[in-house]
Enzyme design. Structure first.
Site, mmCIF file in Angstrom:
data_model
loop_
_atom_site.group_PDB
_atom_site.id
_atom_site.type_symbol
_atom_site.label_atom_id
_atom_site.label_comp_id
_atom_site.label_asym_id
_atom_site.label_seq_id
_atom_site.Cartn_x
_atom_site.Cartn_y
_atom_site.Cartn_z
ATOM 1 N N ARG A 406 59.201 -34.802 -36.316
ATOM 2 C CA ARG A 406 58.970 -34.338 -34.947
ATOM 3 C C ARG A 406 57.873 -35.206 -34.362
ATOM 4 O O ARG A 406 56.850 -35.431 -34.998
ATOM 5 C CB ARG A 406 58.529 -32.872 -34.879
ATOM 6 N N ARG A 436 65.148 -28.942 -36.330
ATOM 7 C CA ARG A 436 65.585 -27.837 -35.475
ATOM 8 C C ARG A 436 64.828 -27.775 -34.154
ATOM 9 O O ARG A 436 63.601 -27.809 -34.111
ATOM 10 C CB ARG A 436 65.425 -26.513 -36.224
ATOM 11 N N HIS A 466 62.038 -34.456 -44.561
ATOM 12 C CA HIS A 466 60.903 -33.713 -44.027
ATOM 13 C C HIS A 466 59.566 -34.312 -44.454
ATOM 14 O O HIS A 466 58.521 -33.917 -43.947
ATOM 15 C CB HIS A 466 61.002 -32.248 -44.499
ATOM 16 N N TYR A 499 47.356 -28.208 -35.086
ATOM 17 C CA TYR A 499 47.844 -27.962 -36.438
ATOM 18 C C TYR A 499 46.812 -28.479 -37.443
ATOM 19 O O TYR A 499 46.352 -29.615 -37.336
ATOM 20 C CB TYR A 499 49.165 -28.693 -36.695
ATOM 21 N N HIS A 623 48.576 -25.523 -41.660
ATOM 22 C CA HIS A 623 49.856 -26.201 -41.882
ATOM 23 C C HIS A 623 49.881 -27.055 -43.142
ATOM 24 O O HIS A 623 50.959 -27.441 -43.603
ATOM 25 C CB HIS A 623 50.166 -27.063 -40.649
#
Length: 724
Positions: A406, A436, A466, A499, A623
């Protein structure tokens, strides 16, 4: 021999070949009911967010922001988790559950708990946050509270700014019931034809591109300003939208749809085209939640239920305003005294230039020593972003390889990769287009990168990529040198400010070779199973962690120092949880720091009495993922991208890197010490799944805020030029 060199003898590849695992199969059976329900645990996490909104000690605009976060979180929960459960039930697919209950019972429990939380959420706004906002001069009013002159001003605003973009849609034999897009806010309107006396239904969609709250009088000072909800303003001008018709009544409603995306990758020749088609289908996913204002009449509700094919369990009657995610707009008001005090990130001590006003030389700093950065306390811009921008401009850099899961609009990270490609460097970007709700944006980025000459790949079939990796190959003195970055968070400058994440910069040749092998696997056809300082999913990350847990069990049984500390967003994987139960039974102290879902039951005699679970939810979103094992005095500490969930361990490419420097391990140890300290504000998990907040001492004074303490420590280190 230095401690760092001694640790090199124990590598991740040893976990595959030479390390004798603990025989879990020979251990005593564990109780059947040893897991907490993951969906209810997620709802408990969102309750923790809500509790922050209810906390009168927090600045009120931050409380409004937490109300909006709760709403946004719950939307995604329904769009993905609830929708997925319902789809599996309807199609007869197996529904994964770690608590052995029937799927319909799971959905019923989710609905019951979600109803309770949404009602509490609405009450928190009406009775706690809204009055406190008003006391601070931020007043949300309704139309009838305004003077005639103010109503006239807003009517003029409506005519100029709203009326042209509104689209009233009638429902009659010539006009079928309109499609209601997911998460849109709508007005249901009952009108009467003055000539025929017949009543009809119409729908007006509240424009999503406009601010949810309209300033009543722009001339009012920001310290004492009034706002009216957009839907309230539209509702009081329905006569303009339906001229000649009598407005009988109107109500507000909102639909949540199934917006999960599923692609059979093995059956498609072009992943991007298949995904684009699936994104179009997402818009028309079946409804799975209907929110209506609590004053809606029975006939209108019956019409909506029939046309949307909604069950009674999926109806949520709530007081207006619906969709408190709109409070994101108000929470951004320029009222510094109503926000958290500013905490600007500092440049990591290792990256501070030797002389003022000189540019940061990331390569020079990392070549001297591994650097561990901690965002958002330490700046993303002067570390990760500077690293990639310097690599793009450096004539000695030959190649850059990076994963992108992302990123943000107008991302300097993407621009750096484009600049590097245009400068003639070899650039590989692994763009995960299946991330997503970022699918469309990532497709756009992928095409932009391709046009600039970047080699863009999309990872492995059937797996999401990821892991957070960047590798720079630089020529120094006729030798190629690897500069690596392995992180716990996305390469996203915007989220890096909110984050909490960790990232390791290193020139360690073994890490560079590990990343080279991994990138080759992701971009080509190589299948590399062995890495030296990395644990990689789905090949051996779970197995590697289980063997580390087994080592702690053996150490405890032999009377040696032992201990396990894990920090993750989610703890769901049954094999890892069972390993921690076995460790607890062997006397290993286990501490789990989890932000969200936790299916592990702590504190049960004979199962988990040596396990403590805490959660910290606050200003920043925790995170980072950290895995720390005492190792009989030879600590094994990893950071990386993987949560303890099936999807991370079985269906994603994840990577953990082992920290080897003593000061980095000490920093991680100090962070855990602070998080687990009784004097630190946190939530504690009980065996029955209840999370209890501990934020006041016996005298009613606030306990320490971990994030504030870390910020203070990092700022002090930056000012004094201290090294870890």
């Amino acid at each position: 021999m230095s401690p760092d060199l001694e640790q090199e003898d124990r590598t991740a590849s040893d976990f595959d070949d030479d390390f004798e695992p603990f025989d879990f199969d020979g251990a005593p059976d564990l109780p059947v009911e040893r897991y907490l329900d993951r969906e209810l645990s997620w709802l408990a996490f969102n309750q923790r967010v809500l509790e922050l909104a209810e906390d009168p000690t927090l600045p009120v605009l931050e409380r409004a922001n937490f109300l909006a976060i709760f709403a946004s979180n719950l939307d995604e929960f329904f769009m993905v988790r609830v929708a997925g459960l319902k789809r599996r039930i309807m199609t007869g697919l197996a529904v994964p559950t770690n608590v052995g209950r029937a799927p319909h019972d799971v959905l019923a429990d989710i609905s019951r708990r979600a109803h309770e939380l949404q009602e509490r959420h609405a009450l928190a706004y009406q009775e706690l946050v809204k009055p406190t906002l008003a006391e601070a001069g931020v007043r949300v009013v309704v139309w009838d509270e305004l003077q005639k002159s103010e109503q006239a001003h807003l009517s003029d605003y409506f005519a100029r700014q709203l009326f042209p973009v509104l689209m009233p849609l009638a429902v009659d034999p010539a006009h079928p019931f309109p499609y209601i897009s997911g998460l849109s806010l709508n007005l249901s309107v009952i009108v009467r034809n003055s000539r025929t006396g017949k009543q009809e239904f119409a729908r007006v969609k509240v424009p999503q591109m406009l601010s949810r709250f309209v300033r009543v009088d722009p001339g009012e000072s920001v310290e004492d300003a009034r706002y009216i909800a957009l839907e309230d303003l539209i509702a009081n001008h329905l006569g303009d939208l339906f001229p000649g018709m009598e407005i009988i009544e109107h109500h507000v409603f909102r639909v949540t749809r199934n917006e999960d995306v599923e692609i059979e990758e093995d059956e498609t020749e072009n992943l991007i085209k298949a995904l684009e088609q699936e994104l179009l289908r997402r818009r028309f996913g079946p409804p799975i939640r209907l929110e209506v204002s609590d004053d809606m009449d029975g006939a209108t509700l019956e019409l909506l239920v029939r046309e949307l094919d909604i069950s009674q369990q999926e109806i949520f009657r709530l007081p207006a305003p619906l969709d408190l995610g709109g409070l994101f707009d108000l929470s951004k008001l320029d009222r510094p005294e109503l926000h958290y005090p500013p905490q600007p990130p500092v440049t990591a001590a290792a990256f501070q230039p030797s002389e003022p006003n000189r540019p940061i030389d990331v390569f020079s700093a990392v070549s001297r020593k591994d650097v561990l950065v901690h965002h958002p306390y330490e700046s993303f811009a002067t570390s990760v972003q500077a690293f990639l921008e310097q690599a793009a401009a450096d004539p000695h850099v030959l190649a850059i390889k990076q994963t992108l899961y992302r990123t943000s609009g107008d991302s300097p990270i993407v621009e750096a990769l484009i600049d590097a490609a245009e400068a003639g460097k070899q650039v590989l970007a692994l763009v995960e287009i299946k991330a997503r709700f970022d699918e469309a944006a990532n497709i756009t980025w992928a095409r932009k990168l391709e046009k600039a000459g970047v080699h863009v790949v999309y990872g492995l079939v059937g797996l999401k990529t990821h892991c957070k990796l960047a590798l720079v190959i630089r020529q120094e003195g006729g030798v190629l040198r690897h500069y690596s970055h392995i992180g716990t968070g996305n390469y996203n400058p915007k989220t890096s400010r909110i984050y909490e994440d960790l990232g390791l910069f290193t020139t360690d040749d073994q890490v560079g070779k590990d990343l080279t092998r991994l990138f080759n696997e992701l971009s080509g056809y190589a299948i590399e199973k062995k890495f030296k300082r990395l644990l990689v999913a789905p090949l051996h990350l779970r197995k590697g962690l289980l063997k580390l847990i087994a080592a702690e069990i053996r150490n405890a049984e032999e009377g040696k120092p032992s201990g396990i500390r894990i920090k993750v967003n989610s703890m769901v994987d049954e094999a890892i949880i069972d390993g921690l139960y076995r460790a607890s039974n062997a006397g290993v102290p286990v501490e789990v720091w989890v932000r969200g879902i936790c299916s592990l039951r702590p504190g049960i005699p004979g199962l988990s009495e040596n396990i403590r679970v805490r959660s910290i939810v606050g200003r920043y979103l925790e995170h980072s993922r950290v895995f720390s094992f005492v190792g009989d005095g030879d600590p094994q500490v990893f950071i990386g991208s993987a949560d303890m969930m099936h999807r991370n361990l079985d269906r994603r490419v994840e990577a953990l890197v082992r920290l080897t420097q003593a000061d980095h391990i000490e920093e991680i140890t100090a962070l855990f010490d602070l998080a687990m300290d009784p004097s630190t504000s946190a939530w504690q998990l009980d065996a029955d799944g209840t999370w209890t907040r501990h934020h006041l001492d016996d005298a009613g004074r606030p306990l320490d805020d971990l994030q504030l303490r870390v910020m203070q420590q990092v700022a002090h280190r930056s000012r004094t030029g201290g090294r870890r």
